[in-house]
Write an enzyme that holds these catalytic residues in place. Structure first.
Site, PDB file in Angstrom:
ATOM      1  N   GLN A   1       8.067  13.687  -3.895  1.00 14.43           N
ATOM      2  CA  GLN A   1       7.769  12.581  -4.818  1.00 14.43           C
ATOM      3  C   GLN A   1       7.892  13.000  -6.276  1.00 14.43           C
ATOM      4  OE1 GLN A   1       3.939  11.422  -2.624  1.00 14.43           O
ATOM      5  NE2 GLN A   1       4.671   9.468  -3.421  1.00 14.43           N
TER       6      GLN A   1
ATOM      7  N   HIS B   1       6.203  12.187   4.263  1.00  9.17           N
ATOM      8  CA  HIS B   1       7.089  12.336   3.097  1.00  9.17           C
ATOM      9  C   HIS B   1       7.970  13.583   3.222  1.00  9.17           C
ATOM     10  CE1 HIS B   1       6.237   9.286   0.085  1.00  9.17           C
ATOM     11  NE2 HIS B   1       4.923   9.430   0.224  1.00  9.17           N
TER      12      HIS B   1
ATOM     13  N   HIS C   1       0.401  10.090   6.114  1.00  5.15           N
ATOM     14  CA  HIS C   1       1.296   9.516   5.097  1.00  5.15           C
ATOM     15  C   HIS C   1       2.008  10.610   4.309  1.00  5.15           C
ATOM     16  CE1 HIS C   1       2.139   6.423   1.802  1.00  5.15           C
ATOM     17  NE2 HIS C   1       2.404   7.571   1.209  1.00  5.15           N
ATOM     18  N   GLU C   2       1.242  11.599   3.840  1.00  4.13           N
ATOM     19  CA  GLU C   2       1.835  12.644   2.989  1.00  4.13           C
ATOM     20  C   GLU C   2       2.766  13.557   3.792  1.00  4.13           C
ATOM     21  OE1 GLU C   2       1.717  12.155  -0.060  1.00  4.13           O
ATOM     22  OE2 GLU C   2       0.060  10.727   0.009  1.00  4.13           O
TER      23      GLU C   2
ATOM     24  N   GLY D   1      -2.983  11.031  -2.713  1.00  2.00           N
ATOM     25  CA  GLY D   1      -2.127  12.066  -2.167  1.00  2.00           C
ATOM     26  C   GLY D   1      -0.771  12.049  -2.849  1.00  2.00           C
TER      27      GLY D   1
ATOM     28  N   CYS E   1       1.713   3.570  -1.773  1.00  2.00           N
ATOM     29  CA  CYS E   1       2.370   4.839  -2.076  1.00  2.00           C
ATOM     30  C   CYS E   1       2.738   4.859  -3.550  1.00  2.00           C
ATOM     31  CB  CYS E   1       3.625   4.964  -1.218  1.00  2.00           C
ATOM     32  SG  CYS E   1       4.562   6.471  -1.514  1.00  2.00           S
ATOM     33  N   LEU E   2       2.509   5.994  -4.215  1.00  2.95           N
ATOM     34  CA  LEU E   2       2.837   6.098  -5.641  1.00  2.95           C
ATOM     35  C   LEU E   2       4.331   5.923  -5.881  1.00  2.95           C
ATOM     36  CD1 LEU E   2       0.487   9.050  -6.673  1.00  2.95           C
ATOM     37  CD2 LEU E   2       0.164   6.613  -7.133  1.00  2.95           C
TER      38      LEU E   2
HETATM   39 ZN    ZN Z   1       3.512   8.091  -0.404  1.00  6.78          ZN
END
Ligand code: ZN
Length: 157
Positions: A51, A134, A130-131, A46, A88-89
């Protein structure tokens, strides 16, 4: 399509609240394509627009069942709970244990601004939570139970 630079934790843009999308124009479509490409390139499940430095309420998710584009997403129901590892990226090389709902129902608009409902369980429920977090500047590391752990790159979400 192009890869975008993934913002890393500590970058203040990750803590901002994103703005709703009113219409999908050419630039928005390009952003969505780039987000998908960037997510796949980074082996993530995701990615949220902040991000890649864009404060718009857009996320893309693919847990291995095909790409899901969520514009102005909102969780409308959640139930149960699951406790498991999350990454998380924007927090490379780390993972932590987070409790999330086991089942979520969300509404969102697709890339044609058509509203739809999506239901997810387990990993999909976790990815949606999670997304979407953000988009309000919320990172999973705020909710980790115990210590943030070091992981090898291919275990990141
Ligand atoms: Zn993340």
């Amino acid at each position: 399509m192009a890869l975008r630079n993934i913002r890393i934790e500590g970058d203040p843009i990750l803590r901002k609240v994103c703005k709703p999308v009113s219409q999908v124009d050419e630039r928005t479509r390009e952003l969505i394509d780039d987000m998908l490409e960037t997510m796949y390139d980074a082996d993530g499940v995701g990615l949220a627009a902040p991000q890649v430095g864009i404060l718009k309420r857009i996320v893309v998710i693919d847990i291995g069942e095909g790409p899901v584009v969520m514009i102005n997403p909102e969780i409308i129901e959640s139930s149960g709970s699951q406790t498991g590892q999350e990454g998380c990226l924007s927090v490379p090389g780390k993972a932590g244990i987070v409790t999330r709902p086991m089942h979520v129902k969300a509404k969102a608009f697709d890339a044609d601004m058509k509203e739809y409902i999506i239901e997810g369980e387990e990993l999909m429920a976790r990815a949606i939570c999670h997304e979407l977090a953000h988009l309000d500047g919320d990172l999973y590391i705020d909710h980790v139970e115990g210590e943030l752990m070091d992981v090898v790159a291919d275990e990141e979400q």
